[in-house]
Write a protein that holds these residues in place. Sequence first.
Motif, mmCIF file in Angstrom:
data_model
loop_
_atom_site.group_PDB
_atom_site.id
_atom_site.type_symbol
_atom_site.label_atom_id
_atom_site.label_comp_id
_atom_site.label_asym_id
_atom_site.label_seq_id
_atom_site.Cartn_x
_atom_site.Cartn_y
_atom_site.Cartn_z
ATOM 1 N N UNK A 261 -0.839 14.883 -16.597
ATOM 2 C CA UNK A 261 0.287 15.237 -15.195
ATOM 3 C C UNK A 261 0.847 13.583 -14.330
ATOM 4 N N UNK A 262 1.135 13.221 -14.257
ATOM 5 C CA UNK A 262 1.832 11.777 -13.699
ATOM 6 C C UNK A 262 2.702 12.324 -12.292
ATOM 7 N N UNK A 263 2.666 10.969 -11.394
ATOM 8 C CA UNK A 263 2.985 10.826 -9.452
ATOM 9 C C UNK A 263 3.900 10.494 -9.858
ATOM 10 N N UNK A 264 4.716 10.956 -9.126
ATOM 11 C CA UNK A 264 6.365 9.699 -8.740
ATOM 12 C C UNK A 264 5.864 9.169 -7.261
ATOM 13 N N UNK B 257 -1.339 24.753 -6.835
ATOM 14 C CA UNK B 257 -2.519 24.871 -6.236
ATOM 15 C C UNK B 257 -4.005 24.299 -5.526
ATOM 16 N N UNK B 258 -4.697 24.947 -5.623
ATOM 17 C CA UNK B 258 -6.168 23.722 -5.952
ATOM 18 C C UNK B 258 -6.117 22.384 -7.066
ATOM 19 N N UNK B 259 -5.383 22.368 -7.583
ATOM 20 C CA UNK B 259 -5.419 21.130 -8.252
ATOM 21 C C UNK B 259 -4.213 20.501 -7.185
ATOM 22 N N UNK B 260 -3.418 20.676 -6.791
ATOM 23 C CA UNK B 260 -2.250 19.939 -5.884
ATOM 24 C C UNK B 260 -2.881 18.461 -5.121
ATOM 25 N N UNK B 261 -2.723 18.240 -5.614
ATOM 26 C CA UNK B 261 -3.175 16.015 -4.807
ATOM 27 C C UNK B 261 -2.012 15.206 -5.176
ATOM 28 N N UNK B 262 -2.394 14.125 -3.997
ATOM 29 C CA UNK B 262 -1.281 12.709 -4.462
ATOM 30 C C UNK B 262 -2.519 10.960 -4.724
ATOM 31 N N UNK C 293 1.011 -0.750 0.029
ATOM 32 C CA UNK C 293 0.070 0.111 0.271
ATOM 33 C C UNK C 293 0.789 1.280 -0.128
ATOM 34 N N UNK C 294 0.531 2.119 -0.798
ATOM 35 C CA UNK C 294 0.893 3.476 -0.813
ATOM 36 C C UNK C 294 0.122 4.937 -0.672
ATOM 37 N N UNK C 295 1.068 5.704 -1.156
ATOM 38 C CA UNK C 295 0.498 7.050 -1.795
ATOM 39 C C UNK C 295 1.507 7.352 -2.744
ATOM 40 N N UNK C 296 1.234 8.335 -3.855
ATOM 41 C CA UNK C 296 2.037 8.857 -4.489
ATOM 42 C C UNK C 296 2.258 10.328 -3.946
ATOM 43 N N UNK C 297 3.529 10.364 -4.122
ATOM 44 C CA UNK C 297 3.464 12.447 -3.615
ATOM 45 C C UNK C 297 2.896 13.525 -4.784
ATOM 46 N N UNK C 298 2.731 14.646 -4.532
ATOM 47 C CA UNK C 298 2.151 15.220 -4.607
ATOM 48 C C UNK C 298 2.543 15.828 -5.955
ATOM 49 N N UNK C 299 1.746 15.974 -6.969
ATOM 50 C CA UNK C 299 1.144 16.699 -8.504
ATOM 51 C C UNK C 299 0.484 17.846 -8.709
ATOM 52 N N UNK C 300 0.980 18.619 -9.488
ATOM 53 C CA UNK C 300 -0.302 20.030 -9.544
ATOM 54 C C UNK C 300 0.120 21.225 -9.071
#
Length: 127
Positions: free
Chosen positions: A112-115, A44-49, A35-42
């Motif tokens: 976008x992509x997420x690391x 402002x208000x679109x920043x998410x993981x 289990x895991x979480x991606x790093x944040x991407x984008x």
Amino acid sequence: MNKEPANIKSFKIKNKANSKIHAKKRIQTHTHEFLGSTKLAEAGADRHNHRFAGVTSQAIRRGNSHVHVITVNTDFFNHLHQIRIITGPAIPVGNGKHVHFAKGRTTLNDGHVHNFEFSTLIQSPLI
């Protein structure tokens, strides 16, 4: 009744040369939960993981160790990403147990992509 052990899977291979069917046995190995979480991407208000979880493929021999394939979708945040990666080799953690490290990048979606980087959970934790 002659029953095979639970960790042995039978399958048949048809030999085209002489049309005979040969039974082969392949020993099942092990899997890992992850289990895991991606790093944040984008920004402002679109920043998410995104989050993800699952079970790896069975062990795949690689050199003096083994690896696992991980194929999973992330959770949904107006879009999702896919992860497909081969883990690193086994990392011993004591008592004959091990984990695997995974590091990579999701598929491109929504521009976008997420690391990500994480380790699998220990194989057979209760045994």
